[in-house]
Design an enzyme around this catalytic site. Structure first.
Site, PDB file in Angstrom:
ATOM      1  N   CYS A 101       0.875  -1.177   0.000  1.00  0.00           N
ATOM      2  CA  CYS A 101       0.000   0.000   0.000  1.00  0.00           C
ATOM      3  C   CYS A 101       0.911   1.224   0.000  1.00  0.00           C
ATOM      4  O   CYS A 101       1.670   1.431   0.938  1.00  0.00           O
ATOM      5  CB  CYS A 101      -0.908   0.000   1.224  1.00  0.00           C
ATOM      6  N   CYS A 234      -5.310   6.246  -3.098  1.00  0.00           N
ATOM      7  CA  CYS A 234      -4.641   4.950  -3.270  1.00  0.00           C
ATOM      8  C   CYS A 234      -3.284   5.230  -3.894  1.00  0.00           C
ATOM      9  O   CYS A 234      -3.205   5.730  -5.027  1.00  0.00           O
ATOM     10  CB  CYS A 234      -5.472   4.031  -4.162  1.00  0.00           C
TER      11      CYS A 234
END
Length: 309
Positions: A101, A234
């Protein structure tokens, strides 16, 4: 952003611990995370417990959980301990395990600084997507080297509300489908995964980005993330979007020898993505620690299992 080899663990019936569990809350461009420091990897964090912690009504709330472990103490990271002292054991909000991530690793590095493990400068962080190099600038920005993008030739068509768009397949260690649209509202309600075909291109699911132009080398995006629905940001998705936009615009640093930089607006702020001639991609943006506290051990045993929002 789950690992394709992941398994969802069964609901636990035993308390995770008999002692209070320390946690922090942080975010990177409003992609928010529960941070659980556990240097010795002493905590058992099954999927249902992670989902409880990430629940925005009955838990602490977050798009995911950053389990902070010394690399030497975690079986998935021991072979990286020589390069990176710390392992980011990342979990999605539904409890599933994830490879990587981008915003999470920036917040992870900010936590290490907050906890006194490092000062401004460079740090290596082990992840399931490999060792990531992070730079903490004195102005508060955090830059992470995200690795190289892979561009599989097979793409998909994404459909929302009667409209369809071709989506570029970009892999940043996790899979992305990038669709360019005229208006971000065309993405509709991203609480559920938009349909795409052929489904066989992404047998384990995909992060889907909808992208609109804002100016020269400047785009805006919305994203549906695997395991978390729509998120405010994101990091790997912003990198995938920048690469897809560059190729659409005829820019390839490997061919020209010149870095290409795109500004990517997300719902929670702005990220700056640079692709270098060697293929390495850097992402720069803010990372903030918001709060810290402790979770009552009795909560782990008594809290109901909920579906994260």
């Amino acid at each position: 952003m789950p690992d394709p080899t992941r398994t969802i663990e069964p609901v636990s019936t035993e308390p995770v611990t008999s002692a209070p569990v320390a946690f922090l809350k942080g975010h990177g461009t409003e992609n928010d995370f529960v941070i659980v420091p556990d240097p010795d990897n002493a905590l058992d964090l099954p999927a249902d417990v992670v989902a409880r912690l990430c629940d925005r009504r009955a838990g602490i709330g977050g798009d995911g959980l950053l389990h902070v472990v010394r690399s030497a103490a975690h079986p998935e990271a021991r072979d990286m301990a020589g390069e990176a002292d710390w392992f980011m054991d990342y979990r999605n909000a539904d409890g599933s395990v994830a490879e990587m991530c981008g915003n999470g690793v920036r917040v992870f590095a900010r936590y290490l600084q907050h906890a006194g493990h490092l000062t401004a400068g460079d740090v290596a962080v082990a992840t399931r997507g490999g060792v990531k190099r992070v730079h903490l600038a004195k102005n508060g920005d955090v830059t992470v080297s995200m690795g190289r993008a892979r561009l599989p030739e097979d793409g998909v068509t994404v459909t929302v509300g009667g409209r369809s768009w071709p989506a570029r397949n970009v892999n940043m260690g996790n899979p992305h489908a990038v669709a360019f649209v005229e208006d971000l509202d065309h993405a509709g309600d991203l609480s559920t995964e938009p349909p795409y075909s052929p489904a066989a291109v992404y047998p384990d699911g995909v992060n889907i980005e909808f992208v609109a132009d804002r100016g020269p080398r400047h785009v805006a995006m919305r994203v549906h993330e695997r395991g978390a629905a729509e998120t405010r940001s994101c990091g790997t998705g912003a990198c995938a979007v920048a690469v897809a936009a560059a190729r659409r615009d005829g820019a390839d640093p490997a061919g020209t020898g010149t870095p290409v930089t795109y500004t990517v607006d997300v719902l929670g702020g702005t990220l700056v993505i640079t692709e270098h001639p060697d293929g390495e991609i850097e992402m720069t943006g803010p990372a903030v620690i918001v709060a810290e506290g402790r979770v009552d051990p009795a909560w782990f045993a008594s809290a109901p299992v909920r579906t994260p929002c």
